[in-house]
Write a protein that holds these residues in place. Structure first.
Motif, PDB file in Angstrom:
ATOM      1  N   ARG A 166      -5.121  29.516  -7.279  1.00  0.00           N
ATOM      2  CA  ARG A 166      -5.637  28.229  -6.833  1.00  0.00           C
ATOM      3  C   ARG A 166      -4.443  27.288  -6.734  1.00  0.00           C
ATOM      4  N   VAL A 167      -4.179  26.793  -5.517  1.00  0.00           N
ATOM      5  CA  VAL A 167      -2.947  26.065  -5.230  1.00  0.00           C
ATOM      6  C   VAL A 167      -3.280  24.702  -4.617  1.00  0.00           C
ATOM      7  N   THR A 168      -2.592  23.664  -5.083  1.00  0.00           N
ATOM      8  CA  THR A 168      -2.853  22.329  -4.560  1.00  0.00           C
ATOM      9  C   THR A 168      -2.342  22.189  -3.127  1.00  0.00           C
ATOM     10  N   CYS A 169      -3.054  21.368  -2.347  1.00  0.00           N
ATOM     11  CA  CYS A 169      -2.659  21.108  -0.963  1.00  0.00           C
ATOM     12  C   CYS A 169      -3.120  19.697  -0.589  1.00  0.00           C
ATOM     13  N   PRO A 170      -2.522  19.086   0.419  1.00  0.00           N
ATOM     14  CA  PRO A 170      -2.948  17.753   0.835  1.00  0.00           C
ATOM     15  C   PRO A 170      -4.395  17.745   1.316  1.00  0.00           C
ATOM     16  N   ILE A 171      -5.017  16.583   1.262  1.00  0.00           N
ATOM     17  CA  ILE A 171      -6.380  16.438   1.767  1.00  0.00           C
ATOM     18  C   ILE A 171      -6.395  16.553   3.278  1.00  0.00           C
ATOM     19  N   GLY A 172      -5.407  15.978   3.953  1.00  0.00           N
ATOM     20  CA  GLY A 172      -5.317  16.093   5.405  1.00  0.00           C
ATOM     21  C   GLY A 172      -5.078  14.758   6.070  1.00  0.00           C
ATOM     22  N   VAL A 173      -6.126  14.197   6.673  1.00  0.00           N
ATOM     23  CA  VAL A 173      -6.057  12.888   7.329  1.00  0.00           C
ATOM     24  C   VAL A 173      -6.872  11.898   6.513  1.00  0.00           C
ATOM     25  N   ILE A 174      -6.201  10.861   6.058  1.00  0.00           N
ATOM     26  CA  ILE A 174      -6.845   9.848   5.212  1.00  0.00           C
ATOM     27  C   ILE A 174      -6.834   8.521   5.948  1.00  0.00           C
ATOM     28  N   GLY A 175      -7.984   7.903   6.052  1.00  0.00           N
ATOM     29  CA  GLY A 175      -8.074   6.575   6.634  1.00  0.00           C
ATOM     30  C   GLY A 175      -8.194   5.542   5.533  1.00  0.00           C
ATOM     31  N   VAL A 176      -7.319   4.557   5.543  1.00  0.00           N
ATOM     32  CA  VAL A 176      -7.339   3.516   4.517  1.00  0.00           C
ATOM     33  C   VAL A 176      -7.526   2.165   5.199  1.00  0.00           C
ATOM     34  N   ILE A 177      -8.604   1.479   4.842  1.00  0.00           N
ATOM     35  CA  ILE A 177      -8.924   0.179   5.424  1.00  0.00           C
ATOM     36  C   ILE A 177      -8.845  -0.844   4.293  1.00  0.00           C
ATOM     37  N   PHE A 178      -7.989  -1.836   4.461  1.00  0.00           N
ATOM     38  CA  PHE A 178      -7.765  -2.758   3.354  1.00  0.00           C
ATOM     39  C   PHE A 178      -7.706  -4.188   3.862  1.00  0.00           C
ATOM     40  N   GLU A 179      -8.085  -5.108   3.001  1.00  0.00           N
ATOM     41  CA  GLU A 179      -8.090  -6.528   3.332  1.00  0.00           C
ATOM     42  C   GLU A 179      -6.990  -7.255   2.573  1.00  0.00           C
ATOM     43  N   ALA A 180      -6.378  -8.188   3.222  1.00  0.00           N
ATOM     44  CA  ALA A 180      -5.657  -9.293   2.581  1.00  0.00           C
ATOM     45  C   ALA A 180      -4.383  -8.972   1.814  1.00  0.00           C
ATOM     46  N   ARG A 181      -3.999  -7.720   1.645  1.00  0.00           N
ATOM     47  CA  ARG A 181      -2.841  -7.426   0.809  1.00  0.00           C
ATOM     48  C   ARG A 181      -1.805  -6.593   1.554  1.00  0.00           C
ATOM     49  N   PRO A 182      -0.765  -7.201   2.092  1.00  0.00           N
ATOM     50  CA  PRO A 182       0.256  -6.420   2.790  1.00  0.00           C
ATOM     51  C   PRO A 182       0.987  -5.441   1.880  1.00  0.00           C
ATOM     52  N   ASP A 183       1.096  -5.749   0.577  1.00  0.00           N
ATOM     53  CA  ASP A 183       1.749  -4.803  -0.323  1.00  0.00           C
ATOM     54  C   ASP A 183       0.984  -3.488  -0.411  1.00  0.00           C
ATOM     55  N   ALA A 184      -0.328  -3.536  -0.124  1.00  0.00           N
ATOM     56  CA  ALA A 184      -1.126  -2.310  -0.139  1.00  0.00           C
ATOM     57  C   ALA A 184      -0.643  -1.343   0.941  1.00  0.00           C
ATOM     58  N   LEU A 185      -0.188  -1.865   2.075  1.00  0.00           N
ATOM     59  CA  LEU A 185       0.284  -0.999   3.151  1.00  0.00           C
ATOM     60  C   LEU A 185       1.476  -0.163   2.695  1.00  0.00           C
ATOM     61  N   VAL A 186       2.373  -0.785   1.942  1.00  0.00           N
ATOM     62  CA  VAL A 186       3.541  -0.063   1.432  1.00  0.00           C
ATOM     63  C   VAL A 186       3.113   1.006   0.435  1.00  0.00           C
ATOM     64  N   GLN A 187       2.233   0.649  -0.491  1.00  0.00           N
ATOM     65  CA  GLN A 187       1.775   1.593  -1.500  1.00  0.00           C
ATOM     66  C   GLN A 187       1.061   2.786  -0.872  1.00  0.00           C
ATOM     67  N   ILE A 188       0.144   2.492   0.039  1.00  0.00           N
ATOM     68  CA  ILE A 188      -0.688   3.544   0.626  1.00  0.00           C
ATOM     69  C   ILE A 188       0.143   4.502   1.460  1.00  0.00           C
ATOM     70  N   SER A 189       0.980   3.968   2.337  1.00  0.00           N
ATOM     71  CA  SER A 189       1.772   4.837   3.204  1.00  0.00           C
ATOM     72  C   SER A 189       2.725   5.700   2.386  1.00  0.00           C
ATOM     73  N   SER A 190       3.323   5.130   1.348  1.00  0.00           N
ATOM     74  CA  SER A 190       4.277   5.908   0.542  1.00  0.00           C
ATOM     75  C   SER A 190       3.575   7.012  -0.237  1.00  0.00           C
ATOM     76  N   LEU A 191       2.399   6.738  -0.774  1.00  0.00           N
ATOM     77  CA  LEU A 191       1.656   7.779  -1.494  1.00  0.00           C
ATOM     78  C   LEU A 191       1.216   8.898  -0.564  1.00  0.00           C
ATOM     79  N   CYS A 192       0.784   8.541   0.634  1.00  0.00           N
ATOM     80  CA  CYS A 192       0.380   9.568   1.589  1.00  0.00           C
ATOM     81  C   CYS A 192       1.564  10.431   2.010  1.00  0.00           C
ATOM     82  N   ILE A 193       2.717   9.804   2.212  1.00  0.00           N
ATOM     83  CA  ILE A 193       3.915  10.576   2.555  1.00  0.00           C
ATOM     84  C   ILE A 193       4.266  11.550   1.437  1.00  0.00           C
TER      85      ILE A 193
END
Length: 436
Positions: free
Chosen positions: A108-135
């Motif tokens: 049993r081996v870990t793998c990425p989920i695939g395509v993740i859609g993230v919809i967020f309000e009001a926090r530009p710092d969230a864009l940095v966090q989300i994109s970096s975690l997905c990468i």
């Protein structure tokens, strides 16, 4: 190409992203960190435009704090990127290795989920966090930020996307959706998007959950509690309470309700009211809480506690306001939290191990704390590098969702011409030997 076509192409490219080498993904994080630092003037200029619009539109001060992207948030984002780069690769970890029979091996081996859609309000710092975690986790990400910070988001995404592709990641690893109409289009992409993570108000998250067939991970509100037990160090309790409510009241891990043990309520509530008022916050309490505080405020020793409405215990104020209630003991506190809370994060302040153990066992929340602020409910503070959001559900991921919450797993079996008929007809038998 419209957004549906772009997302469909992203789905086809997702295996390439999942197969990318960890050195490439870490290099991308390093390039992003440097590019953000070098592009800070452009970022701050864009954010000033967004802030000017927010002020002119009468956006509340607590929300403006979330919109602002300043040196502190940039510094935290860069530190998060570097912390993230230093973490182990979450992809390709062998969670289970079992020999089903001689020469027949399952992993049993870990793998990425695939395509993740993230919809967020009001926090530009969230864009940095989300994109970096997905990468880092090998996922492709569709990012849709709020219109309140459209200028900031556009500049941040351009910097991040350019750095990621220069590092060697697929061009389609990241996609920014900017139009409001694209939210509904994204919600209809259930054949191509594997997971949605909404971040925003209760109303916003509930809308996402009610208008898509895509699995949704997140929370619809943040109604967090601080319970002050009869055996609490009251100075400690005031310190924890004030931080939990006022350090950043607009976020989901800020405390919204104070519960106080009846044995100390007459003594503690006026102290709490006074300490919160010093930070600009006010209490709204039940009739019992108001009556217990009346002598102190009539004597000029504490601010008045307002009488709250009957339906406020489920309210996420997101402001310098806090409800309060007197409870008989830790058992009633737990019952109240499980009834009115959002299963996000709740804290007890006590010197009693028995009370703390009961609270932490019985409160049904993603985070249960003893003698510390609810504001610790954060992926960066947990050492995850960052988070894509907080999950209050119980399936797949719970609490701050970092790298481990962005991978799933697959089963790999390697044999030598093995067939099920040999086992069904008794020629072979499973012996199930775990190798790790």
């Amino acid at each position: 190409m419209d957004i549906r076509q772009q997302i469909h192409q992203m789905k086809l490219d997702a295996p390439l992203m999942a197969a990318s080498d960890i050195e490439v993904r870490n290099a991308a994080l390093g390039l992003i960190a440097r590019a953000l630092e070098e592009g800070q003037d452009e970022i701050f200029a864009a954010n000033r435009k967004d802030m000017e619009t927010a002020v002119a539109s009468g956006v509340p001060a607590t929300v403006q704090k979330r919109l602002r992207y300043d040196e502190g948030k940039l510094r935290d984002g860069i530190e998060g990127l570097r912390q993230l780069a230093g973490l182990d690769d979450p992809v390709g970890k062998v969670l289970l290795e079992r020999e089903l029979d001689e020469g027949l091996l399952m992993k049993r081996v870990t793998c990425p989920i695939g395509v993740i859609g993230v919809i967020f309000e009001a926090r530009p710092d969230a864009l940095v966090q989300i994109s970096s975690l997905c990468i880092k986790s090998g996922n492709c990400a569709v990012l849709k930020g709020g219109k309140e910070t459209a200028n900031t988001n556009r500049v941040l995404f351009g910097i991040i996307h350019d750095a990621a592709t220069r590092a060697g990641l697929p061009e389609g690893a990241l996609l920014q959706a900017e139009l409001h109409s694209e939210i509904d289009e994204l919600l209809e992409c259930d054949e191509d998007v594997d997971l949605l993570i909404p971040r925003g108000s209760n109303k916003f998250v509930r809308y996402i959950m009610d208008h898509t067939r895509i699995p949704v991970m997140g929370h619809s509100s943040g109604v967090c509690h601080v319970f002050v037990d009869r055996d609490a160090d009251q100075d400690m309790a005031l310190r924890v309470l004030v931080d939990a409510k006022t350090q950043y009241p607009a976020v989901c891990n800020a405390a919204e309700t104070l519960l106080v043990d009846r044995a100390i309520a007459a003594e503690f509530l006026p102290k709490a009211s006074r300490a919160l008022a010093e930070k600009g916050a006010r209490l709204r309490g039940t009739q019992e809480a108001v009556d217990l505080c009346r002598p102190a405020w009539e004597a000029g020793e504490a601010p008045e506690v307002e009488l709250m409405g009957d339906d406020e215990f489920s309210t996420e104020y997101g402001d310098y306001v806090m409800s309060c209630k007197v409870v008989e003991d830790v058992c009633e506190a737990v019952d109240h939290i499980n009834r009115y809370g959002s299963h996000h994060t709740d804290a007890i302040v006590t010197a009693s191990d028995a009370a703390a153990d009961y609270f932490m066992q019985m409160v049904d929340s993603a985070g249960v704390y003893r003698n510390c602020s609810t504001r610790f409910a954060d992926g960066f503070r947990y050492g995850f590098g960052a988070e894509v959001g907080i999950s209050t559900g119980k399936l797949h991921a719970r609490g701050p969702v970092g790298l481990e919450g962005l991978v799933t797993y697959k089963y790999r079996i390697v044999g030598h011409g093995d067939i099920v008929a040999d086992f069904a007809e008794g020629r072979r038998q499973f012996h199930y030997r775990d190798l790790r």
